[in-house]
Design an enzyme around this catalytic site. Sequence first.
Site, PDB file in Angstrom:
ATOM      1  N   SER A  82       0.895  -1.143   0.000  1.00 10.91           N
ATOM      2  CA  SER A  82       0.000   0.000   0.000  1.00 10.91           C
ATOM      3  C   SER A  82       0.935   1.195   0.000  1.00 10.91           C
ATOM      4  O   SER A  82       1.681   1.417   0.966  1.00 10.91           O
ATOM      5  CB  SER A  82      -0.901  -0.009   1.226  1.00 10.91           C
ATOM      6  OG  SER A  82      -1.733   1.124   1.172  1.00 10.91           O
ATOM      7  N   LEU A  83       0.926   1.931  -1.095  1.00  6.55           N
ATOM      8  CA  LEU A  83       1.977   2.934  -1.311  1.00  6.55           C
ATOM      9  C   LEU A  83       1.899   4.072  -0.299  1.00  6.55           C
ATOM     10  O   LEU A  83       0.834   4.383   0.235  1.00  6.55           O
ATOM     11  CB  LEU A  83       1.872   3.463  -2.740  1.00  6.55           C
ATOM     12  CG  LEU A  83       2.158   2.396  -3.818  1.00  6.55           C
ATOM     13  CD1 LEU A  83       1.792   2.906  -5.209  1.00  6.55           C
ATOM     14  CD2 LEU A  83       3.616   1.968  -3.765  1.00  6.55           C
ATOM     15  N   ASP A 117       8.269   7.446  -7.657  1.00  7.15           N
ATOM     16  CA  ASP A 117       7.891   8.849  -7.907  1.00  7.15           C
ATOM     17  C   ASP A 117       6.373   9.003  -7.910  1.00  7.15           C
ATOM     18  O   ASP A 117       5.824   9.950  -7.338  1.00  7.15           O
ATOM     19  CB  ASP A 117       8.532   9.407  -9.186  1.00  7.15           C
ATOM     20  CG  ASP A 117       8.292   8.539 -10.432  1.00  7.15           C
ATOM     21  OD1 ASP A 117       7.812   7.393 -10.305  1.00  7.15           O
ATOM     22  OD2 ASP A 117       8.603   9.018 -11.540  1.00  7.15           O
ATOM     23  N   LYS A 142      11.865   3.682 -16.450  1.00 14.91           N
ATOM     24  CA  LYS A 142      11.114   2.466 -16.142  1.00 14.91           C
ATOM     25  C   LYS A 142      11.448   1.434 -17.226  1.00 14.91           C
ATOM     26  O   LYS A 142      11.517   1.772 -18.413  1.00 14.91           O
ATOM     27  CB  LYS A 142       9.622   2.785 -16.120  1.00 14.91           C
ATOM     28  CG  LYS A 142       8.789   1.775 -15.364  1.00 14.91           C
ATOM     29  CD  LYS A 142       7.537   2.421 -14.801  1.00 14.91           C
ATOM     30  CE  LYS A 142       6.575   1.393 -14.270  1.00 14.91           C
ATOM     31  NZ  LYS A 142       5.468   2.007 -13.519  1.00 14.91           N
ATOM     32  N   ARG A 158      -9.231   8.069  30.411  1.00 16.77           N
ATOM     33  CA  ARG A 158      -8.116   8.666  29.648  1.00 16.77           C
ATOM     34  C   ARG A 158      -7.024   9.146  30.609  1.00 16.77           C
ATOM     35  O   ARG A 158      -5.839   9.060  30.318  1.00 16.77           O
ATOM     36  CB  ARG A 158      -8.611   9.803  28.750  1.00 16.77           C
ATOM     37  CG  ARG A 158      -9.249  10.949  29.495  1.00 16.77           C
ATOM     38  CD  ARG A 158      -9.641  12.066  28.537  1.00 16.77           C
ATOM     39  NE  ARG A 158     -10.395  13.091  29.249  1.00 16.77           N
ATOM     40  CZ  ARG A 158     -10.247  14.392  29.050  1.00 16.77           C
ATOM     41  NH1 ARG A 158      -9.376  14.844  28.166  1.00 16.77           N
ATOM     42  NH2 ARG A 158     -10.971  15.258  29.713  1.00 16.77           N
ATOM     43  N   GLU A 171      -1.692  12.007  11.513  1.00 18.95           N
ATOM     44  CA  GLU A 171      -1.987  10.728  12.170  1.00 18.95           C
ATOM     45  C   GLU A 171      -1.490   9.521  11.380  1.00 18.95           C
ATOM     46  O   GLU A 171      -1.162   8.489  11.974  1.00 18.95           O
ATOM     47  CB  GLU A 171      -3.495  10.616  12.432  1.00 18.95           C
ATOM     48  CG  GLU A 171      -4.010  11.575  13.516  1.00 18.95           C
ATOM     49  CD  GLU A 171      -4.193  13.012  13.020  1.00 18.95           C
ATOM     50  OE1 GLU A 171      -4.161  13.234  11.787  1.00 18.95           O
ATOM     51  OE2 GLU A 171      -4.368  13.911  13.860  1.00 18.95           O
ATOM     52  N   HIS A 223     -11.699  10.103  23.908  1.00 24.35           N
ATOM     53  CA  HIS A 223     -12.836  10.869  23.390  1.00 24.35           C
ATOM     54  C   HIS A 223     -13.765  10.021  22.529  1.00 24.35           C
ATOM     55  O   HIS A 223     -14.161  10.399  21.427  1.00 24.35           O
ATOM     56  CB  HIS A 223     -12.350  12.091  22.605  1.00 24.35           C
ATOM     57  CG  HIS A 223     -11.738  13.131  23.502  1.00 24.35           C
ATOM     58  ND1 HIS A 223     -10.618  12.878  24.245  1.00 24.35           N
ATOM     59  CD2 HIS A 223     -12.108  14.392  23.789  1.00 24.35           C
ATOM     60  CE1 HIS A 223     -10.321  13.947  24.954  1.00 24.35           C
ATOM     61  NE2 HIS A 223     -11.208  14.873  24.702  1.00 24.35           N
ATOM     62  N   ARG A 247     -13.834  10.331  27.886  1.00 26.22           N
ATOM     63  CA  ARG A 247     -13.528  11.671  28.359  1.00 26.22           C
ATOM     64  C   ARG A 247     -14.069  11.941  29.773  1.00 26.22           C
ATOM     65  O   ARG A 247     -13.337  12.468  30.604  1.00 26.22           O
ATOM     66  CB  ARG A 247     -14.091  12.703  27.376  1.00 26.22           C
ATOM     67  CG  ARG A 247     -13.743  14.122  27.730  1.00 26.22           C
ATOM     68  CD  ARG A 247     -14.162  15.083  26.614  1.00 26.22           C
ATOM     69  NE  ARG A 247     -13.794  16.439  26.982  1.00 26.22           N
ATOM     70  CZ  ARG A 247     -14.520  17.221  27.752  1.00 26.22           C
ATOM     71  NH1 ARG A 247     -15.674  16.787  28.238  1.00 26.22           N
ATOM     72  NH2 ARG A 247     -14.114  18.441  28.049  1.00 26.22           N
TER      73      ARG A 247
HETATM   74  C1  TPP Z   1      -2.130   3.345  -1.920  1.00 19.69           C
HETATM   75  C2  TPP Z   1      -2.012   2.656  -3.244  1.00 19.69           C
HETATM   76  N1  TPP Z   1      -2.676   3.121  -4.305  1.00 19.69           N
HETATM   77  C3  TPP Z   1      -2.597   2.501  -5.496  1.00 19.69           C
HETATM   78  C4  TPP Z   1      -1.847   1.370  -5.643  1.00 19.69           C
HETATM   79  C5  TPP Z   1      -1.798   0.626  -6.974  1.00 19.69           C
HETATM   80  N2  TPP Z   1      -0.465   0.832  -7.615  1.00 19.69           N
HETATM   81  C6  TPP Z   1       0.521  -0.058  -7.481  1.00 19.69           C
HETATM   82  S1  TPP Z   1       1.933   0.438  -8.228  1.00 19.69           S
HETATM   83  C7  TPP Z   1       1.224   1.859  -8.763  1.00 19.69           C
HETATM   84  C8  TPP Z   1       2.027   2.851  -9.547  1.00 19.69           C
HETATM   85  C9  TPP Z   1       3.253   3.234  -8.788  1.00 19.69           C
HETATM   86  O1  TPP Z   1       4.003   4.163  -9.489  1.00 19.69           O
HETATM   87  P1  TPP Z   1       5.425   4.567  -8.962  1.00 19.69           P
HETATM   88  O2  TPP Z   1       5.380   4.888  -7.524  1.00 19.69           O
HETATM   89  O3  TPP Z   1       5.939   5.609  -9.862  1.00 19.69           O
HETATM   90  O4  TPP Z   1       6.263   3.226  -9.062  1.00 19.69           O
HETATM   91  P2  TPP Z   1       6.915   2.578 -10.344  1.00 19.69           P
HETATM   92  O5  TPP Z   1       6.281   1.247 -10.507  1.00 19.69           O
HETATM   93  O6  TPP Z   1       6.671   3.473 -11.529  1.00 19.69           O
HETATM   94  O7  TPP Z   1       8.346   2.492 -10.023  1.00 19.69           O
HETATM   95  C10 TPP Z   1      -0.104   1.929  -8.355  1.00 19.69           C
HETATM   96  C11 TPP Z   1      -1.028   3.035  -8.676  1.00 19.69           C
HETATM   97  C12 TPP Z   1      -1.176   0.898  -4.499  1.00 19.69           C
HETATM   98  N3  TPP Z   1      -0.437  -0.209  -4.523  1.00 19.69           N
HETATM   99  N4  TPP Z   1      -1.245   1.570  -3.326  1.00 19.69           N
END
Ligand code: TPP
Length: 622
Positions: A120-121, A151, A243, A318, A366, A416, A474
Amino acid sequence: MALDDVKIKQLQDTANRLRILSIEATNAAKSGHPTSCASMAEVMSVLFFNTLRYSTKEPKHPSNDRFVLSKGHAAPILYATWAEAGLFPPEEVLNLRKLDSDLEGHPTPRLNFVDVATGSLGQGLSVSAGMAYVGKYVDKCDYRVYCLIGDGESAEGSIWEAMSFSSHYKLNNLCAIFDVNRLGQSEPTALGHKIETYEKRIQAFGFETFVVNGHDVKQVADAFAKASRVTDKPQAIIACTLKGKGFPGIEDRENWHGKPLGDKAKDVVNALKEQLHSANRIPHQLQSPVCKAPNVDLKAVKLSEPPNFKLGDKIATRQAYGDALVKLGRVNDRVYAMDGDTKNSTFSETYKKAFPDRYIECFIAEQNLVGVGIGFGCRARTIPFVSTFACFLSRAFDQLRMGAISQANIKCVGSHCGVSIGEDGPSQMALEDIAMFRTIPGCTVFYPCDAVSTERAVELAAQHHGIDFIRTSRPATPVIYSNDTVFEIGKAKIVKSSGADQCLVIGAGITLHEAIKAADALKTQHGVSIRVMDPFTIKPIDRDAIISNAAECGNRIVVVEDHYPEGGIGEAVAGALADQVNIRIKKLAVHEVPRSGPPDVLVDKYGIGSRSIIAAVHELLA
Ligand SMILES: Cc1ncc(C[n+]2csc(CCOP(=O)(O)OP(=O)(O)O)c2C)c(N)n1
Ligand SMILES: *[C@@H]1O[C@H](CO)[C@@H](O)[C@H](O)[C@H]1NC(C)=O
Ligand SMILES: *[C@@H]1O[C@H](CO)[C@@H](O)[C@H](O)[C@H]1NC(C)=O
């Protein structure tokens, strides 16, 4: 290390060997992201075979440098790199994504060289920052933390939250690498190859930047060497890359994200092989760790003294949380507290006052707060307690969800909760938090109702490995348990009972006290006895105690909670009893978006006060 021509050729060869393994693994799996691997091949080669100081024998040795692959979809090249480093045979990568292999589609700590799950990016840098903070200020050991970010991924706000945090705390042992390969999944990234814009933004967030051609091993190695000498700031290597680099006909082209090369693989592999200076695996000399991280014992954690309250004393749970944490901190100096600028509301401030060096202000961010907490828990360096209003933890749900995959050890404390916060109104009320935490695999959900049970919940959470949530309230509530009461995860308490109970009422936190009021009123005004149960933990819920007590109460149950009905205590109870045929359950919860008002008025208005409990009992008895 300074690079001679031989080493440069070796590192370039290793990069291409990593490309070939990534192609072969994804082809064998018939899925995966070879082009995302190709853009970072030189960075991985230089990092692992020139820069990082680690032991392949003990990939998670606490003194090692750390590497977090934030763009987790590039897992094949991470696996290929560890294979190339000698951790397992290179052929093993052909098991990528197979059900019986730990080489999953994205990295997880099932693998002994992975600290946290990614994929999850946007999450890797927060965790890395947490680990770097621990290295610099807790372990005081000179290991460094490297985090590789895509990127496209860098559009995530959590990356920038982590950058603010890292520069504020001068984490000069943290190095982020931005793989600027211009392309995302479905189209080019917003900034493409505008390297200067990246540089300005990253500098504005307080990082020392190094722009390199990411395919030039000498430039990459020099940048890492310079970065490691920066003394007052985190660093970023901004690697301009392509790429699919080195894949003829595919390099820098769109529509190749997440696709194995299929029948194109053979020609591409041959083209890469032609570039190798030597056909053999390269016997790189790896660098060893330079410091010795101290031994720590996280198991030795308990309250320094037992709860010390008088029955009937009024203390908010709390507030009891802050005091309990201080008691843990007296026994174990690896207990750390973090908060998102709510410390004088959550009472983590009490801990800060007692142990200023063991409190980390994470400011109003957060997602990063939770990510940093997960980083604090990595390699069993500390026991992190992360607090904010329970409603704001929902902003980090994805971090928590990934935390479960990461086998994270993190204690979340949300104050809370519910309408009982009163005048601040619905934006500050957590009414979904129990549902959220219940869905997280292995998460323990504590919901203490008084100061004694809160102290024990805090102690049990610290002693338990995994994700724990403690829901605090609270308003001040009376102490109902004696100092010596023993609490266990998954064990409910009966707080009122007689031999003639006609209904079992389950309440927690504020509503437990409403249930006690209802029991007193039903007894004196209506001659009806009810049994009152405090579940103590909502997950796991004490199914056996609920069934046996319900049986003694005419199989009638009322559940009352300061939460929306979906996923709350009522559904936890109903779910636990799904196979029971004769039990009737009435569920009281907050059914609409509430308003501002005095706590007591809101508790009554939204149908979770003693008046509603009395009515529900009468309905079940009718
Ligand atoms: C939060 C999230 N949103 C969407 C995705 C789906 N996803 C996986 S790779 C990707 C593209 C990533 O691009 P980049 O960060 O430039 O990596 P690259 O593969 O080009 O090196 C996406 C949209 C994910 N894994 N996590
Ligand atoms: C927290 O501290 C600030 C600054 O001292 C104060 O203004 C605020 O009222 C405090 N909040 C609470 C809930 O005590
Ligand atoms: C708990 O400890 C306090 C302080 O020692 C004492 O005053 C109180 O009576 C104790 N309460 C119970 C129920 O034991």
